[in-house]
Scaffold this active site. Structure first.
Site, PDB file in Angstrom:
ATOM      1  CE  LYS A 199      12.680  -3.733  50.758  1.00 49.30           C
ATOM      2  NZ  LYS A 199      11.627  -4.373  51.513  1.00 49.30           N
ATOM      3  CE  LYS A 244       9.712 -11.417  56.722  1.00 52.92           C
ATOM      4  NZ  LYS A 244       9.103 -10.081  56.720  1.00 52.92           N
ATOM      5  CE  LYS A 270      11.554 -12.551  49.607  1.00 47.42           C
ATOM      6  NZ  LYS A 270      10.744 -11.615  50.031  1.00 47.42           N
TER       7      LYS A 270
HETATM    8  P1  TYM Z   1       8.787  -6.199  50.390  1.00 51.90           P
HETATM    9  O1  TYM Z   1       9.068  -4.966  51.079  1.00 51.90           O
HETATM   10  O2  TYM Z   1       9.133  -7.322  51.153  1.00 51.90           O
HETATM   11  O3  TYM Z   1       8.707  -5.940  48.978  1.00 51.90           O
HETATM   12  C1  TYM Z   1       8.282  -4.907  48.291  1.00 51.90           C
HETATM   13  C2  TYM Z   1       7.466  -5.858  47.002  1.00 51.90           C
HETATM   14  O4  TYM Z   1       8.631  -6.085  46.273  1.00 51.90           O
HETATM   15  C3  TYM Z   1       8.235  -7.402  45.959  1.00 51.90           C
HETATM   16  N1  TYM Z   1       9.439  -8.298  45.815  1.00 51.90           N
HETATM   17  C4  TYM Z   1      10.177  -8.992  44.948  1.00 51.90           C
HETATM   18  N2  TYM Z   1       9.424  -9.281  43.609  1.00 51.90           N
HETATM   19  C5  TYM Z   1      10.257 -10.093  42.909  1.00 51.90           C
HETATM   20  N3  TYM Z   1      11.508 -10.655  43.106  1.00 51.90           N
HETATM   21  C6  TYM Z   1      11.987 -10.607  44.410  1.00 51.90           C
HETATM   22  N4  TYM Z   1      13.073 -11.106  44.790  1.00 51.90           N
HETATM   23  C7  TYM Z   1      11.041  -9.585  45.381  1.00 51.90           C
HETATM   24  N5  TYM Z   1      11.331  -9.039  46.734  1.00 51.90           N
HETATM   25  C8  TYM Z   1      10.628  -8.549  47.022  1.00 51.90           C
HETATM   26  C9  TYM Z   1       7.320  -8.165  46.838  1.00 51.90           C
HETATM   27  O5  TYM Z   1       6.452  -9.054  46.390  1.00 51.90           O
HETATM   28  C10 TYM Z   1       6.667  -6.618  47.201  1.00 51.90           C
HETATM   29  O6  TYM Z   1       5.851  -6.563  46.265  1.00 51.90           O
HETATM   30  N6  TYM Z   1       4.416  -7.012  52.855  1.00 51.90           N
HETATM   31  C11 TYM Z   1       4.858  -6.351  52.088  1.00 51.90           C
HETATM   32  C12 TYM Z   1       4.731  -4.806  52.232  1.00 51.90           C
HETATM   33  C13 TYM Z   1       3.325  -4.582  52.243  1.00 51.90           C
HETATM   34  C14 TYM Z   1       2.299  -4.482  51.165  1.00 51.90           C
HETATM   35  C15 TYM Z   1       1.120  -4.220  51.778  1.00 51.90           C
HETATM   36  C16 TYM Z   1       2.136  -4.743  49.856  1.00 51.90           C
HETATM   37  C17 TYM Z   1       2.762  -3.985  53.449  1.00 51.90           C
HETATM   38  N7  TYM Z   1       1.536  -3.659  53.308  1.00 51.90           N
HETATM   39  C18 TYM Z   1      -0.032  -3.957  51.345  1.00 51.90           C
HETATM   40  C19 TYM Z   1       1.025  -4.902  49.259  1.00 51.90           C
HETATM   41  C20 TYM Z   1      -0.173  -4.338  49.898  1.00 51.90           C
HETATM   42  C21 TYM Z   1       6.420  -6.343  51.805  1.00 51.90           C
HETATM   43  O7  TYM Z   1       6.998  -6.791  52.873  1.00 51.90           O
HETATM   44  O8  TYM Z   1       7.219  -6.236  50.720  1.00 51.90           O
END
Ligand code: TYM
Length: 336
Positions: free
Chosen positions: A202, A117, A199
């Protein structure tokens, strides 16, 4: 003793930085829905995390409530799970500070997502971006989570959470549960439709890279038709065919068929035929979610109630942990 108390805790979050993609759905949310009966589940919208990169405040505000509606539309049931917005429980930010004081500069510097990032946002490498995993550790440890259902990209953040928790427990006693990652074997990393080596995200600038779970049938079929595939035309899963293998993973998870069965189903059929079939399948799977989402959006008051109730329940658990933490550190609380 009430059986409810014996359930293990499952917790996860998602950022409101865009309408969820098929990657979010397959890698995370679909599994959140499945485990609701068996575990005590907490799911939240990580709106404070989204401050680490520049976003339009109006869009983040809109997407926060939309994301709550999306979670409910995807089958998260408030009778079984606690759903809330991260900023509604200020304990997250409080514990984050405490944990930051127990996290080393060196270990945060090694985080691959920070490196990624910061190279993409070279003009805004802020301290929040650096401390992102600490806030995430606070999210998880506040609720004494046993399992964290995530996609593969979040695994390193879970590892640092475990390191911080173990370190803290060694210094101050048994304060935190040590959380385990809960990552599916199939679909933990859904790739971009335009570049199967990165990957699906969004926040990608090119919408052809991802399927949004609100895309219409026509758009979904078009995006799959345009998906980058490999030079031959065989529908075979293989490491050196990342494009078609990614599509086959999606097909397999959504249809419930194995990769082998998928190969057999499309043997000799060619990419064009397969791309239409996967487009139809995904569109048909997402349609009830989209309908439910539209209905939920009509009742903003209900959504607000869901968030407030969720925050109230979450706050009780979070406060209990934070009080324990403060006590262990000699930080006076008001009831000393
Ligand atoms: P975020 O918002 O990027 O994504 C949410 C969840 O979706 C999963 N994910 C994917 N899984 C498979 N293939 C993909 N292309 C893909 N893109 C996203 C992510 O692994 C995630 O599980 N940091 C986290 C949010 C967060 C969080 C937490 C998660 C904040 N605090 C505490 C768990 C526990 C994030 O940015 O997810």
């Amino acid at each position: 003793m009430n059986m409810e108390n014996k359930k293990q805790v499952m917790l996860s979050g998602i950022q409101p930085t865009g309408i969820f993609t098929l990657g979010n759905y397959i890698g995370a949310i679909k599994n959140w829905e499945k485990v609701q009966q068996e575990y005590k589940c907490l799911y939240f919208i990580a709106n404070l995390h989204s401050l680490t990169v520049k976003n339009d405040p109006k869009i983040i505000k809109q997407l926060t409530l939309d994301s709550v509606a999306l979670l409910l539309a995807c089958g998260i049931d408030i009778k079984k799970s606690i759903v809330f917005i991260q900023s509604h429980v200020p304990r997250h930010a409080e514990l984050s500070w405490v944990l930051a004081c127990h996290t080393q500069f060196g270990e945060l510097s090694r985080m691959t997502q920070f490196k990624d990032k910061s190279s993409k946002n070279a003009d805004n490498i802020n301290a929040g971006l650096f401390c992102y995993p600490v806030l995430m550790a606070a999210d998880i440890l506040l609720y004494q989570a046993n399992y964290v259902p995530i996609g593969a990209d979040q695994k390193q953040h879970l590892e640092i959470t475990r390191d911080i928790a173990n370190r803290f427990n060694k210094l101050y006693g048994d304060i935190f549960e040590i959380p385990n990652p809960y990552i599916q074997k199939k679909g933990a990393r859904i790739m971009s439709l335009q570049d199967p080596t990165s990957k699906m995200s969004k926040s990608d600038n090119n919408p052809n890279c991802y399927i949004s779970i609100l895309d219409t049938k026509d758009v979904i079929i078009k995006k799959f038709k345009r998906a980058v595939t490999d030079s031959d035309t065989n529908i075979i899963y293989s490491d050196d065919k990342p494009g078609i293998s990614n599509l086959m993973t999606i097909y397999s998870v959504i249809s419930g068929k194995s990769i082998k069965e998928t190969e057999q189903e499309f043997a000799g059929k060619g990419y064009g035929y397969f791309k239409t079939a996967i487009g139809e399948l995904v569109a048909c799977h997402l349609k009830p979610i989209q309908d439910k989402y539209e209905k939920l959006l009509e009742d903003k008051k209900y959504l607000q109630e869901v968030c407030l109730n969720g925050a109230e329940q979450a706050s009780k658990i979070a406060s209990k942990t934070l009080n324990k933490v403060y006590k262990s550190l000699g930080i006076l609380t008001k009831n000393f």
